[in-house]
Design an enzyme around this catalytic site. Structure first.
Site, PDB file in Angstrom:
ATOM      1  NE  ARG A   1     -27.895  67.707 -70.790  1.00  0.00           N
ATOM      2  CZ  ARG A   1     -27.031  67.910 -72.130  1.00  0.00           C
ATOM      3  NH1 ARG A   1     -26.576  69.182 -72.215  1.00  0.00           N
ATOM      4  NH2 ARG A   1     -27.548  67.547 -72.921  1.00  0.00           N
TER       5      ARG A   1
ATOM      6  CE  LYS B   1     -19.196  67.187 -68.202  1.00  0.00           C
ATOM      7  NZ  LYS B   1     -19.802  68.285 -68.834  1.00  0.00           N
TER       8      LYS B   1
ATOM      9  N   GLY C   1     -17.369  80.691 -65.107  1.00  0.00           N
ATOM     10  CA  GLY C   1     -17.157  80.768 -66.517  1.00  0.00           C
ATOM     11  C   GLY C   1     -15.828  80.347 -66.985  1.00  0.00           C
ATOM     12  CB  THR C   2     -14.542  79.054 -70.287  1.00  0.00           C
ATOM     13  OG1 THR C   2     -14.972  80.174 -70.946  1.00  0.00           O
ATOM     14  CG2 THR C   2     -15.499  77.942 -70.492  1.00  0.00           C
TER      15      THR C   2
ATOM     16  N   GLY D   1     -12.156  68.518 -70.530  1.00  0.00           N
ATOM     17  CA  GLY D   1     -12.152  67.160 -70.035  1.00  0.00           C
ATOM     18  C   GLY D   1     -13.305  66.369 -70.703  1.00  0.00           C
TER      19      GLY D   1
ATOM     20  N   GLY E   1     -21.036  79.121 -79.856  1.00  0.00           N
ATOM     21  CA  GLY E   1     -20.497  80.588 -80.039  1.00  0.00           C
ATOM     22  C   GLY E   1     -19.974  80.622 -81.480  1.00  0.00           C
TER      23      GLY E   1
ATOM     24  CD  GLU F   1     -19.792  82.256 -75.759  1.00  0.00           C
ATOM     25  OE1 GLU F   1     -20.743  81.514 -75.722  1.00  0.00           O
ATOM     26  OE2 GLU F   1     -18.468  82.184 -75.661  1.00  0.00           O
TER      27      GLU F   1
ATOM     28  NE  ARG G   1     -12.612  35.929 -63.651  1.00  0.00           N
ATOM     29  CZ  ARG G   1     -12.703  35.269 -62.515  1.00  0.00           C
ATOM     30  NH1 ARG G   1     -13.289  34.110 -62.472  1.00  0.00           N
ATOM     31  NH2 ARG G   1     -12.420  35.862 -61.458  1.00  0.00           N
TER      32      ARG G   1
ATOM     33  CB  ALA H   1     -14.450  10.143 -66.573  1.00  0.00           C
TER      34      ALA H   1
END
Length: 458
Positions: A23, A30, A85-86, A109, A148, A162, A324, A414
């Site tokens: 996504r 991600k 799965g987890t 994460g 869940g 779940e 900077r 100058a």
């Protein structure tokens, strides 16, 4: 009652980061997307560091190489391939933690803002006198959505379920599972070995270890965070932006509570490590990049961009100044509108008020750098240094061609292009001789007007 912290067993942190993050629509992993200039997983690891874990394991899948590069030697990478799965994800840390006899805290994460305080509460609950087999972190959102559910009574879990597998009665519970869990290593991996995948997704769910432990007659406990935002996951660019907005709002509130004035708070953007002193005034539309410290009594005017800079007491910058990395403004120095600094020290009371570039330079105390001055620090291959002495005066529209040294109390007239050192107290004027041709301009204009009139007739 809980065991004293100093007598507890060692801690291992397991961070799940194997998701593809589709996504996000990004080539960057991600969990490496930044919030306040810091990758989200780094926010999480910083909070976990408050518990002094003995080991840290990051479970990776897609983008493993990026995580390995980002973590360096601060975490061990375990591979989950395929992603089932987890529960299956946590199992991939078992080999890395072979022989480890301590507590395991499972984090995500893409859930970066779990506080050290909450993590500690989970570990403390794990060491309560009822010795729970697992501790789950839960939360109560305004809308439980597809989360869940944790079915609990008086802090003890009766069942984990779940959303897809829950009954309507179970879905009516507002206590939701965050996914975070703490257990002793021996219990965790023994229970995971018994987890099956007979569910709507055909996956091995981590929360199922709780149900297994309860079935064995063990107590399992729930800790409830009082801040649902703490466990908000980030799965899309929109959610990333929302997380950034929440973080910025909290940081602005803290800056003001600690004695800074933010004229238009919603327009000021901080980095994760920005340090702001007392009686600092920050006008609208100011951006802080990483590694900025601002001492007491500093004024930052509108539309400034500050990164990698140190501003000492009483400094004033802007509007429209850009600092900077490597910029140091010492006490009561000042830069004004459209001034850019990079790797430059501006001494106490020194000024560069307008339209100036100072790169790879040292400017002495009380020196004045006129409008349009630039330090020519790059020859196309190497950077060179410019040194401007105390109380020196650099006239407008001057070019200081590095390497060059301007002595104390010297004056550069100058419009000068200075390529050789200027001695202390000396005036240096470097200009071409002015050539005067009386009447030339008038003759030129007359000729051009006649030519233009002839073209129109043609």
């Amino acid at each position: 009652m809980t065991e004293p912290e100093q007598s507890r067993p060692p801690l291992a942190v397991v961070i799940l980061a194997a998701g593809k993050g589709t996504r996000m629509k990004s080539d960057l992993h991600k969990v490496l997307h930044p919030i306040a200039g810091r990758p989200m997983i780094e926010h999480l690891m910083a909070s976990a560091a408050g518990l002094s874990p003995e080991r840290t394991v990051v479970v990776a899948g897609h983008g493993r190489e990026q995580l390995e590069a980002a973590m360096a030697d601060r975490a061990t990478i375990a591979l989950q391939e395929p992603q089932l799965g987890t529960g299956h994800a946590v199992q991939q840390a078992e080999e890395t933690l072979a022989g480890f006899d301590g507590d395991v805290l499972v984090l995500y994460g893409d859930v970066p803002f779990v506080s050290t305080r909450t993590m500690r509460a989970m570990i403390e609950r794990l060491h309560a006198t009822d010795e729970p087999g697992a501790v789950v972190l839960a939360f109560e959102p305004d809308d439980p959505l597809q989360y869940g559910r944790v079915i609990a009574m008086q802090g003890r879990i009766l069942k984990m379920v779940e959303h897809k597998d829950a009954t309507e009665e179970e879905r009516a519970s507002r206590l939701c599972n965050s996914g975070l869990l703490a257990a002793r290593a021996q219990d965790l991996f023994a229970l995971l070995a018994r987890v099956g995948n007979d569910n709507a997704q055909g996956e091995y769910y981590l929360p199922d270890i709780v149900n297994l432990a309860i079935g064995d007659g063990r107590t399992c406990a729930v800790v409830v965070t009082d801040d649902p935002d703490e466990v908000a996951g980030i799965n899309s660019r929109a959610e990333l932006a929302a997380a950034e907005a929440r973080w910025q709002e909290d940081r602005r509130e803290r800056a003001m509570s600690e004695g800074a004035t933010l004229v238009a708070p919603e327009t000021v953007w901080f980095s994760w490590d920005t340090q702001i002193g007392r009686d600092v005034t920050i006008e609208p539309n100011v951006f802080f990049g990483p590694d900025v410290s601002v001492a007491d009594g500093v004024t930052i005017r509108a539309f400034c961009h500050v990164e990698g800079a140190r501003l000492e007491a009483g400094v004033e910058i802007g509007p429209y100044a850009r600092l900077r990395p490597g910029s140091i403004l010492e006490e009561k120095s000042k830069v004004g509108n459209f001034v850019e600094m990079k790797k430059t020290v501006l001494g106490p009371g020194a000024k560069a008020n307008h339209l100036t570039y100072l790169g790879d330079a040292e400017v002495g105390a009380g020196a004045n750098v006129g409008a349009g001055t630039i330090t020519c620090n790059y020859d196309g291959y190497f950077k060179h240094k410019t040194q401007i002495g105390e109380r020196a005066f650099i006239g407008s529209n001057s070019a200081l061609i590095a390497p060059v040294r301007i002595g104390a109390d010297a004056i550069v007239a100058a419009g000068s292009a200075v390529s050789r050192d200027v001695a202390a107290g000396e005036l240096r004027l470097v200009r071409a001789e002015q050539l005067v041709k009386p009447g030339w301009a008038d003759r030129f204009h007359d000729a051009m007007k006649k030519k233009k009139k002839a073209e129109k007739k043609a």
